[in-house]
Design a protein around this motif. Structure first.
Motif, PDB file in Angstrom:
ATOM      1  N   SER A  65       0.827  -1.201   0.000  1.00 30.82           N
ATOM      2  CA  SER A  65       0.000   0.000   0.000  1.00 30.82           C
ATOM      3  C   SER A  65       0.866   1.257   0.000  1.00 30.82           C
ATOM      4  CB  SER A  65      -0.949   0.005   1.203  1.00 30.82           C
ATOM      5  OG  SER A  65      -0.250   0.129   2.429  1.00 30.82           O
ATOM      6  N   ALA A  66       2.034   1.185   0.640  1.00 31.05           N
ATOM      7  CA  ALA A  66       2.958   2.316   0.604  1.00 31.05           C
ATOM      8  C   ALA A  66       3.499   2.523  -0.804  1.00 31.05           C
ATOM      9  CB  ALA A  66       4.105   2.079   1.587  1.00 31.05           C
ATOM     10  N   VAL A  67       3.850   1.431  -1.479  1.00 31.53           N
ATOM     11  CA  VAL A  67       4.310   1.515  -2.869  1.00 31.53           C
ATOM     12  C   VAL A  67       3.192   2.067  -3.750  1.00 31.53           C
ATOM     13  CG1 VAL A  67       5.102   0.186  -4.863  1.00 31.53           C
ATOM     14  CG2 VAL A  67       5.957  -0.369  -2.575  1.00 31.53           C
ATOM     15  N   LEU A 123      -4.457   4.199   3.619  1.00 27.56           N
ATOM     16  CA  LEU A 123      -3.196   4.377   4.336  1.00 27.56           C
ATOM     17  C   LEU A 123      -3.447   4.777   5.790  1.00 27.56           C
ATOM     18  CD1 LEU A 123      -1.010   6.270   1.694  1.00 27.56           C
ATOM     19  CD2 LEU A 123      -0.960   3.848   2.283  1.00 27.56           C
ATOM     20  N   TYR A 124      -4.386   5.688   5.987  1.00 29.87           N
ATOM     21  CA  TYR A 124      -4.723   6.122   7.341  1.00 29.87           C
ATOM     22  C   TYR A 124      -5.251   4.951   8.169  1.00 29.87           C
ATOM     23  CZ  TYR A 124      -7.396   8.520  11.026  1.00 29.87           C
ATOM     24  OH  TYR A 124      -7.909   8.936  12.221  1.00 29.87           O
ATOM     25  N   GLY A 125      -5.989   4.064   7.528  1.00 35.22           N
ATOM     26  CA  GLY A 125      -6.637   2.974   8.240  1.00 35.22           C
ATOM     27  C   GLY A 125      -5.698   1.995   8.893  1.00 35.22           C
ATOM     28  N   THR A 133     -13.019  -3.096   9.427  1.00 29.55           N
ATOM     29  CA  THR A 133     -13.485  -1.832   8.851  1.00 29.55           C
ATOM     30  C   THR A 133     -12.483  -1.296   7.839  1.00 29.55           C
ATOM     31  OG1 THR A 133     -14.650  -1.314  10.909  1.00 29.55           O
ATOM     32  CG2 THR A 133     -14.208   0.517   9.400  1.00 29.55           C
ATOM     33  N   HIS A 134     -11.224  -1.380   8.201  1.00 28.09           N
ATOM     34  CA  HIS A 134     -10.156  -0.916   7.308  1.00 28.09           C
ATOM     35  C   HIS A 134     -10.186  -1.670   5.986  1.00 28.09           C
ATOM     36  CE1 HIS A 134      -5.613  -0.962   6.351  1.00 28.09           C
ATOM     37  NE2 HIS A 134      -6.177   0.062   5.763  1.00 28.09           N
ATOM     38  N   PHE A 135     -10.327  -2.970   6.041  1.00 24.21           N
ATOM     39  CA  PHE A 135     -10.351  -3.776   4.819  1.00 24.21           C
ATOM     40  C   PHE A 135     -11.565  -3.434   3.954  1.00 24.21           C
ATOM     41  CE2 PHE A 135     -11.811  -7.655   2.632  1.00 24.21           C
ATOM     42  CZ  PHE A 135     -10.727  -7.854   1.789  1.00 24.21           C
ATOM     43  N   LEU A 136     -12.727  -3.288   4.598  1.00 24.87           N
ATOM     44  CA  LEU A 136     -13.948  -2.989   3.844  1.00 24.87           C
ATOM     45  C   LEU A 136     -13.870  -1.625   3.168  1.00 24.87           C
ATOM     46  CD1 LEU A 136     -16.689  -4.371   6.287  1.00 24.87           C
ATOM     47  CD2 LEU A 136     -15.874  -5.394   4.144  1.00 24.87           C
ATOM     48  N   LEU A 137     -13.243  -0.654   3.830  1.00 25.70           N
ATOM     49  CA  LEU A 137     -13.094   0.670   3.230  1.00 25.70           C
ATOM     50  C   LEU A 137     -12.114   0.658   2.055  1.00 25.70           C
ATOM     51  CD1 LEU A 137     -13.078   2.970   6.386  1.00 25.70           C
ATOM     52  CD2 LEU A 137     -14.847   2.809   4.624  1.00 25.70           C
ATOM     53  N   GLY A 138     -11.266  -0.368   2.020  1.00 24.24           N
ATOM     54  CA  GLY A 138     -10.333  -0.468   0.897  1.00 24.24           C
ATOM     55  C   GLY A 138     -10.943  -1.110  -0.335  1.00 24.24           C
ATOM     56  N   THR A 459       1.448  -5.470  15.744  1.00 26.21           N
ATOM     57  CA  THR A 459       0.943  -6.185  14.580  1.00 26.21           C
ATOM     58  C   THR A 459       0.794  -5.226  13.407  1.00 26.21           C
ATOM     59  OG1 THR A 459      -1.342  -5.752  15.189  1.00 26.21           O
ATOM     60  CG2 THR A 459      -0.341  -7.772  16.041  1.00 26.21           C
ATOM     61  N   PRO A 460       0.768  -5.729  12.201  1.00 27.42           N
ATOM     62  CA  PRO A 460       0.659  -4.851  11.034  1.00 27.42           C
ATOM     63  C   PRO A 460      -0.593  -3.987  11.024  1.00 27.42           C
ATOM     64  CG  PRO A 460       1.371  -7.042  10.375  1.00 27.42           C
ATOM     65  CD  PRO A 460       1.008  -7.123  11.817  1.00 27.42           C
ATOM     66  N   GLU A 461      -1.628  -4.375  11.769  1.00 27.18           N
ATOM     67  CA  GLU A 461      -2.839  -3.567  11.770  1.00 27.18           C
ATOM     68  C   GLU A 461      -2.722  -2.319  12.637  1.00 27.18           C
ATOM     69  OE1 GLU A 461      -4.744  -5.250   8.939  1.00 27.18           O
ATOM     70  OE2 GLU A 461      -5.835  -3.816  10.139  1.00 27.18           O
ATOM     71  N   THR A 462      -1.677  -2.239  13.470  1.00 28.90           N
ATOM     72  CA  THR A 462      -1.575  -1.093  14.366  1.00 28.90           C
ATOM     73  C   THR A 462      -0.293  -0.307  14.197  1.00 28.90           C
ATOM     74  OG1 THR A 462      -0.604  -2.524  16.061  1.00 28.90           O
ATOM     75  CG2 THR A 462      -2.998  -2.196  16.124  1.00 28.90           C
ATOM     76  N   ASP A 463       0.577  -0.742  13.291  1.00 24.15           N
ATOM     77  CA  ASP A 463       1.832  -0.024  13.091  1.00 24.15           C
ATOM     78  C   ASP A 463       2.195  -0.076  11.613  1.00 24.15           C
ATOM     79  OD1 ASP A 463       4.038   1.437  13.909  1.00 24.15           O
ATOM     80  OD2 ASP A 463       5.289  -0.357  13.917  1.00 24.15           O
ATOM     81  N   THR A 464       2.835   0.950  11.113  1.00 18.87           N
ATOM     82  CA  THR A 464       3.147   1.026   9.684  1.00 18.87           C
ATOM     83  C   THR A 464       4.569   1.507   9.461  1.00 18.87           C
ATOM     84  OG1 THR A 464       2.448   3.308   9.515  1.00 18.87           O
ATOM     85  CG2 THR A 464       0.757   1.640   9.156  1.00 18.87           C
TER      86      THR A 464
END
Length: 475
Positions: A65-67, A123-125, A133-138, A459-464
């Motif tokens: 997603s960063a790429v 990205l914000y999610g 919720t993050h996945f559904l918004l994507g 975990t990847p869901e809380t840190d980027t």
């Protein structure tokens, strides 16, 4: 030399205008596969990670997603330049025909803004939203990307088979019917051929990165997963793309017979036409070099050797591509088909190993081929656009307006200077893009080598790897 000769009767502005447009389009299209297909590839990995509770898959999705965001930013620059060039370089076309086919560019602009908002939310999610919720918004992201492709392909297919208007006594379009202008005879074949090509290309490009890692000894779950999902998507769609390519070639045969004659370097209308693999067409109609396969062109066009194939001489010399242009379109077409055929073989190799042994091929040669497949796919995409645009010459709007009628009146010297500036800017832009990607790769590789086990709070869901980071994060 040949280019100068074929433009000898055209305005002096034609060569620099076409050169600039060709350069910017060829540069922009390198980014398009990732722009169209990377959102879907990322969401497939994201969904896999959530379903399997696989932190490695979520890490890959987060990094992709960063790429995706960086690529989108660069695409904004190159796409904006192209948009301005339509008006600056081809005012004759936009002034007369803009009301007819301009809706395609409007759709693309709306899709661009929608995609920008959705990427920002996605990205914000990673930092702020619950995982589901993050996945559904994507999920809308791939549709926004496809909507952008819809707009551009609607405009280009209209240029190939213009419909949805009538001409008044002065030759200007009136009584415009928007739906007919959008959904032209070539729109469906061209759109699906293009979209599937983008997914195939992006899949092979992304998988190629991890194929190189495999060849360098990185055989962990991270590299195996990063290779398998995008490569599987590309491999499944490769035979589909081959069928779509055959279909669109047959549509060109029916709807744009002179373009088809250029693609296949057919000089005179006749049945039992041979197929030439490569070869060069000369102005007198003779063909040198290449491999001649008797009757095959007629068979491919109409499934029978008695099929009549229209030749270039069916229209006057001023209404058809020159011998040089036909040769360029023919070579581009053959290279595209050749690469597609090799990719089908690679996909079959992969499928056979999965079906027979339930595992990926272990041969280093497979991964060498997979590493090259991404670059080869980009070359095939470039060749596809060359075939489409060069094969349509001398028309910018097929059988309605020539390129020479549409070109700007700006002095050719000024256009050459502008072209030079564009090249300099693009070298800087793409150099920056590459530098950012390499820096991201280095940072991620260092994190993987030194990070060690991750705690549940990281975990990847809380840190980027971008933006604000949690305390103690190594990414």
């Amino acid at each position: 030399m040949h280019t100068v000769l074929l433009l000898a009767d055209a305005p002096a502005q034609t060569l620099p205008a076409r050169s600039m447009m060709a350069f910017t389009l060829a540069s922009h299209i390198i980014l398009v596969p990732l722009g169209v297909a990377l959102p879907l590839i990322t969401l497939i990995m994201h969904g896999y990670g959530l379903r399997r509770s696989d932190p490695t898959a979520l890490l890959l999705a987060r990094r992709w997603s960063a790429v995706m965001a960086v690529q989108f930013a660069i695409g904004v620059v190159t796409g904006t330049v192209l948009s301005f060039e339509f008006g600056l370089l081809w005012p004759g076309m936009m002034g007369r025909w803009g009301d007819v086919f301009g809706i395609g560019f409007g759709v693309e602009a709306w899709a661009f803004f929608l995609e920008a908002v959705l990427i920002a939310i996605y990205l914000y999610g990673w930092r702020r939203l619950p995982s589901r919720t993050h996945f559904l918004l994507g999920l809308p992201l791939p549709f926004a990307a496809l909507l952008g492709a819809f707009g551009i392909l609607a405009a280009n297919s209209w240029m190939n088979t213009p419909r949805g208007f009538t001409l008044d006594s002065t030759g200007n379009p009136v009584d415009v019917k928007i739906w007919k202008a959008i959904f032209t005879p070539m729109f469906g074949p061209q759109y699906w051929h293009f979209v599937v090509a983008m997914f195939v290309t992006a899949g092979y490009v992304v998988a190629g990165v991890y194929a190189v890692g495999r060849l360098r000894g990185r055989r962990n779950h991270y590299h195996r997963l990063g290779f398998t999902i995008p490569f599987t998507l590309a491999a499944v769609l490769t035979p589909v793309q081959f069928v779509l390519g055959d279909s669109i070639a047959r549509q060109v045969f029916h709807k744009q017979p002179v373009k088809f004659a250029a693609m296949e370097i057919v000089w005179k209308t006749d049945t039992h036409q041979p197929e030439y693999l490569f070869g060069r067409l000369h102005p007198n109609g003779t063909i040198s070099g290449g491999i001649k396969i008797p009757q095959l062109d007629s068979i491919l066009a109409g499934f029978h050797a008695d099929t009549k194939v229209t030749g270039l001489t069916s229209v006057s010399a001023s209404d058809r591509p020159t011998a040089t242009q036909a040769t360029i379109a023919h070579w581009a077409f053959d290279i595209m088909v050749g690469i597609g055929s090799l990719l089908v073989l690679l996909a079959l190799w992969y499928a056979a190993m999965w079906l027979l042994r339930r595992r990926m091929p272990a041969s280093p040669w497979f991964f060498r081929c997979a590493a090259v497949a991404g670059v080869a796919s980009v070359v095939a995409v470039e060749c596809g656009w060359i075939t489409t645009e060069v094969g349509r010459q001398p028309w910018i709007v097929y059988q309605n307006m020539r390129v020479a009628e549409a070109v700007t009146a700006t002095r050719s010297t000024s256009l050459w200077i502008m072209f030079g500036l564009v090249v300099v800017v693009y070298v800087f832009v793409f150099g920056s893009f590459l530098a950012v990607l390499l820096k991201m790769r280095t940072r991620w590789r260092l994190a993987d080598e030194t990070g060690g086990p991750r705690t549940p709070e990281e975990t990847p869901e809380t840190d980027t790897p971008y933006g604000p980071r949690s305390a103690g994060s190594r990414l």
